[in-house]
Scaffold this motif. Sequence first.
Motif, PDB file in Angstrom:
ATOM      1  N   ASP A 167      48.048 -53.999  26.460  1.00 51.59           N
ATOM      2  CA  ASP A 167      49.025 -54.549  25.714  1.00 51.59           C
ATOM      3  C   ASP A 167      49.012 -55.877  25.538  1.00 51.59           C
ATOM      4  OD1 ASP A 167      51.194 -54.263  23.895  1.00 51.59           O
ATOM      5  OD2 ASP A 167      52.597 -54.135  25.275  1.00 51.59           O
ATOM      6  N   TYR A 215      46.307 -51.535  22.321  1.00 50.37           N
ATOM      7  CA  TYR A 215      47.282 -50.823  22.299  1.00 50.37           C
ATOM      8  C   TYR A 215      47.746 -51.059  20.741  1.00 50.37           C
ATOM      9  CZ  TYR A 215      52.469 -49.567  22.444  1.00 50.37           C
ATOM     10  OH  TYR A 215      53.876 -48.925  22.522  1.00 50.37           O
ATOM     11  N   GLU A 269      51.951 -51.008  30.741  1.00 53.84           N
ATOM     12  CA  GLU A 269      51.216 -51.003  29.963  1.00 53.84           C
ATOM     13  C   GLU A 269      50.130 -49.720  29.553  1.00 53.84           C
ATOM     14  OE1 GLU A 269      48.691 -54.442  29.311  1.00 53.84           O
ATOM     15  OE2 GLU A 269      50.109 -55.863  30.243  1.00 53.84           O
ATOM     16  N   LYS A 314      52.579 -46.954  28.094  1.00 55.68           N
ATOM     17  CA  LYS A 314      52.895 -47.146  26.535  1.00 55.68           C
ATOM     18  C   LYS A 314      51.458 -46.572  25.894  1.00 55.68           C
ATOM     19  CE  LYS A 314      54.250 -50.849  25.121  1.00 55.68           C
ATOM     20  NZ  LYS A 314      54.604 -52.363  24.981  1.00 55.68           N
ATOM     21  N   TRP A 315      50.403 -47.367  26.301  1.00 56.76           N
ATOM     22  CA  TRP A 315      49.077 -46.804  25.672  1.00 56.76           C
ATOM     23  C   TRP A 315      48.629 -45.599  25.606  1.00 56.76           C
ATOM     24  CZ3 TRP A 315      43.717 -47.345  28.442  1.00 56.76           C
ATOM     25  CH2 TRP A 315      42.514 -47.383  27.601  1.00 56.76           C
TER      26      TRP A 315
END
Length: 684
Positions: free
Chosen positions: A567, A605, A631, A634-635
């Motif tokens: 990200d 991302y 990170e 979320k990815w």
Amino acid sequence: MISITAPVAKKVPYEIVTHGHKRVDDYYWMRDDTRTDPEILAHLAAENSYVDAKLAHTSELQETLFEEIKARIKKDDNSVPTKRGNYFYASQMQGDNEYPIYIRSTDFSGSNTEVLLDVNQLAKAHDYYQLSGLRVSPSEKVLAYGEDTVSRRIYTIKFKDLSTGELLADELIGTSGNIEWGNDNKTVYYIKRDPQTLLAYQVFRHTLGTPQANDELIYEEQDKTFYTFMSKSKDNSSVIIWHSSTETKSASVIDANSPKATPIEFIPRETGIEYSIAKMHDWFYISTNWQAQNFRLMKVHKDKVGDKSNWQDVIAANDNIKLDDFELFNDHLVYQQRENGLIRVTVRQLSTGKEQQLSFNDSAFNLGLYGNNNLDNSALRLYYTSLTTPYTDYDVDLTTLEKTQLKQDEVLGDFDSNNYASERIFITARDGVKVPVSLVYRKDKFKKDGTNPLHQYGYGSYGSTIDPRFSFSRLSLLDRGFVYAIAHVRGSQMLGRPWYEDGKKLTKNNTFTDFIDVTKALVAQGYGDKDNVFASGGSAGGLLMGAVMNMAPELYNGVHAAVPFVDVVTTMLDESIPLTTNEFDEWGNPKNKEYYNYMLSYSPYDQIKKQSYPNTLITTGLHDSQVQYFEPMKWVAKLREYKTGDNILLFKTDMESGHGGASGRFKGIHETALEYSFFIDLLK
């Protein structure tokens, strides 16, 4: 049959507007700096359960790989003793112990052995345990060490009286884990970390027997783009504070003989100038990029340190050869260089100027100077390894260059290095640049006809060079017919400093395209099966994985991204996140529109799109201090939303570990076994 459903994360739109450009991050809510949010922890647990279910059929293979790798490792194994002061220091690994026992003795053979610390006993009460910064006082009677039981790299320093075995009352909390001693045996220098950014930035002086609250702040780094760390000069006269950012490095010197000394800047800090220093008698030796892109070695008398015009050349600048390292002895200078990606070591006798060069058999190898703690040594200590040669320790006579092998790591079982072959080739990238690649395979399993599975590894950031080195675990892939390749992409310093400069900031894309071009060429040249190419990388190498997955997903059957920095833009905009401010000179500062646009163009991302992605395993640690757990979390959530096709996407979080993975020598093998079994199971 019961279907196994991947966890689906909720979406909570969060707008981020930068330079008038709006991004909507639906998974920003996953960040919790306290790591206690029940919803987030439940989601991570669900992801772990999904991994376990999807890979349940590989559990036997994982266990086989684990036992196979573990069986190659000698259970009872001691390091080669290194001399410091009047003692020889070493570590012992015993039986199934996860951690070493640190010892010292009065001679090299190990008689009169004294146990300093049994880390296994210290780690017993903790799921995670990391030791740092063992330093024995000048009197050799007190041992200082740091311990981290969370994996956030924030250490508590403790002190042990070696004559009684008892801990002193002193405890220094919130530190970077390392100390240096003043020569009075009472003065201790240490560095405190910021608890939020984890930046080590304040140097304190502590006097044994006094409360930490009374400690004196003697240096505070005001520029948040700099790291701060310390060491002590080889002649023990100075404690050196290092100031290090990506493109600027400098030092301040403290008189170790004065308990009230203040740090003195070696020379005024200059943007873009890097240097490191070593002291011998009345002279400082300086490795620097001043008017030397690939660095040169200079020296200056201690009375004239403040002005670069007084510096004298010792090893001149060379546009084609990079100076990597050097060691000083009373009558010898040893320096390590890199030419065309290959390491060479030269020994110069200072009294005569005579030079000799060490020689080794492998075409490509890794070599490091270590344990050379005393100026009056007659021998140079180094380790040597290659893709087919286990780590080997040597003492090299500084006069004759005769090598004495002290130890070679023993590989248990039927290992024979003659069964394996390594190559070093160059691949022409799309812009005509030639990229070095290191390859290793088992001779009787390899045919250069495009039928072997290929495992390609890369990193390519911070100027960090991944040299070819031996791996106990990698044998499990080679013995199953895999070809293993290290792509020495731009962003490292494999071909000198320009190779790094051409793979960072506004040239970062070269790192990704180099990796892709290497993959295509290795397949075209018959080193790998186009349907069985696997890629892996960790941290900034995880960024590399994310970028190539977006750019060329069709090339890879499987990808493993460990603790991946993915990200990029959001992280680099947030100066409260550890490492962000230190890395503006690596990636660029997105508060500058040019850098923002460029970083956005490759940020894994942000660049996720509707397409078929490779089978992917993503691993992280909940307490990671380098790349925060959210990170990769979320990815994965966004990849699940956008990916097409039936390829699997797995996300495994170690709830006890951080950036370096599980602590202990055997626990980490489980992580390797997971990655290898993931790839082997995907073979077509």
